[in-house]
Every structure is written in structure tokens, then in C-alpha cells.
Design a protein around this motif. Sequence first.
Motif, mmCIF file in Angstrom:
data_model
loop_
_atom_site.group_PDB
_atom_site.id
_atom_site.type_symbol
_atom_site.label_atom_id
_atom_site.label_comp_id
_atom_site.label_asym_id
_atom_site.label_seq_id
_atom_site.Cartn_x
_atom_site.Cartn_y
_atom_site.Cartn_z
ATOM 1 N N THR A 37 -9.933 -4.564 6.006
ATOM 2 C CA THR A 37 -10.322 -5.079 6.669
ATOM 3 C C THR A 37 -10.084 -6.326 6.136
ATOM 4 O O THR A 37 -9.747 -6.616 4.824
ATOM 5 N N PRO B 243 0.959 -1.216 -0.178
ATOM 6 C CA PRO B 243 0.258 0.005 0.029
ATOM 7 C C PRO B 243 0.854 1.606 -0.211
ATOM 8 O O PRO B 243 2.161 1.088 1.012
ATOM 9 N N LYS C 269 -14.960 2.892 0.877
ATOM 10 C CA LYS C 269 -13.534 3.383 1.174
ATOM 11 C C LYS C 269 -13.155 4.078 0.450
ATOM 12 O O LYS C 269 -11.740 4.776 0.636
ATOM 13 N N LEU D 90 -2.965 -1.279 -3.246
ATOM 14 C CA LEU D 90 -3.483 -2.501 -2.242
ATOM 15 C C LEU D 90 -3.679 -3.346 -3.146
ATOM 16 O O LEU D 90 -3.581 -4.745 -2.475
ATOM 17 N N GLN E 1 -9.452 -7.009 2.236
ATOM 18 C CA GLN E 1 -8.336 -7.068 1.111
ATOM 19 C C GLN E 1 -8.728 -8.416 0.461
ATOM 20 O O GLN E 1 -8.300 -8.365 -0.722
ATOM 21 N N ARG F 5 -7.679 1.652 5.114
ATOM 22 C CA ARG F 5 -7.235 0.622 5.583
ATOM 23 C C ARG F 5 -8.244 0.460 5.657
ATOM 24 O O ARG F 5 -9.527 0.037 6.128
#
Length: 248
Positions: A176, A168, A216, A234, A180, A174
Motif C-alpha cells: 500500500t 519493483p 508481505k 522496492l 511503501q 504489492r
Amino acid sequence: MDLCRLLLVDDHPLMRDALASLFRAEPGFEVVGEASEGAEAVSKCLELSPDVVLMDIRMPGMDGIEATGQIVRQCPDTKVLALTTFSTLEYVVPALRAGASGYLVKDARHHEIVSAVSLIREDELALSPSVAISLANNVLGDVPVPSVRRGKNRGVLTHAAMSQPPGPHPGAPRLTPREQETLEWIAKGLNNAEIAERMMVSHGSVKSYVSHLCEKLAVRDRVQVLISGIEWGLVHPALDVDSTPGMH
């Protein structure tokens, strides 16, 4: 499910006729209108509220990328499937950035076009194989990455953004572990039902994870989730669906 109502947008009447014939022969679809350029497409969307727009990219007047952006903003319940001759990233990325839920090239077989429309109506991702491979290769650095720009700050995908080191980037949202994992399965090209099977959760749970990812990453749909996830470092697309996310 109700009939899927379609708007066909292409500056070539023969192409519109061919698509109209294709979908009129398929159960579950209704062609509610046609347009020959972008501004007309936006107007028809506001008038007809179609479920899906099949959008050409290069047209006289307002092009398909600008029209897609306006449709997504003004008709949020309408999905846009780009259907065009051009498969290079200088067209693909701005179209997806504008809000298209899928991108097909016109050499797609009839069943692939029909399947793509059904997929994006269900909030799934629809890309021609050549487009998916091109995006994956560029992200992984296998071929040169062009700087793609269309207007001020729109559709920008630069070499710097795509050549960051693994992991990242600073300031990345961020996620969870489940979010992810969902993102990584999306990057492998799986649909929600396939992801649910791999993760051993319900279809509804996967839709919830995708919804959280949209929130997000501040994006609208799965396509933009994938692009944003790539840009934040990510996830990296991989066509090997047999490998398990997190197991590298």
C-alpha cells in the motif's frame, strides 16, 4: 519497562569483561550470562531467555552467524546484536540474513553500544554508520558488490540481485502507499518515532505498517524488511533524511 537481560558472547574474556562492566554501570540492564562460542550461546539462550544477545561473529567452533540463526529460530523473543571487528559485507549480510537485528563494529563508542541494544529491543534497526554506508553504496552500485555465501542458499547477496534496474522486480509483493512510504523511511535510517512524526501518524500506526511489511515480505524484523525490500527493487537506501519518500 523491565530490565533488559543480556547475554554476552565473545571468545575473548577481556571483551566480555569490558561489556559486562559497561552494562553493569548502566541503569536498566542486567547481564545474565556469558558464552565463549556459538553452541554455548544457543544453550545459554535456551536456559536463560535473555532479551538481547551481543554476538561476536568469528569464534572457534560454531560461529556467530550460525548461532544467530539457531537463536532466532529457537528463542523467537530474543534479539541478536552482532558486535564484531568485521564490517565487510561478507560478514554483515549473512549475519543480518541469519536474523540479527543490528550490526555494530567494535570501535563503536560505549553510548552507541548501549543505544543499539535499546533500539533493537524496541524492534528498531541498529547499524554502525560504516555498515549502513557500505550497504547503501553497494546497493546503489558505487562500489563492487561481492557475492556473499555462507552454506547452501544462506546469506546470498549477488551482484545480479543488487544491479537490477530501478523499480519493483517481477513478482514483488504489492505494498500500500503507506507501507511503501514506511519502507522508504526505514531505508533512510529513521526509527519508528521519527517515521511517525514525518508521516503524521501515531507510533502504533507505524508499528502496524512495519508488521504488515514483515508479513508481505515473509521476514522477521526491520533489518530483514530492508534487505528484502532492496532485493525486490522496492526501495533503495538513501542517507538524505531531508528528502520525502516518493519525491524524486
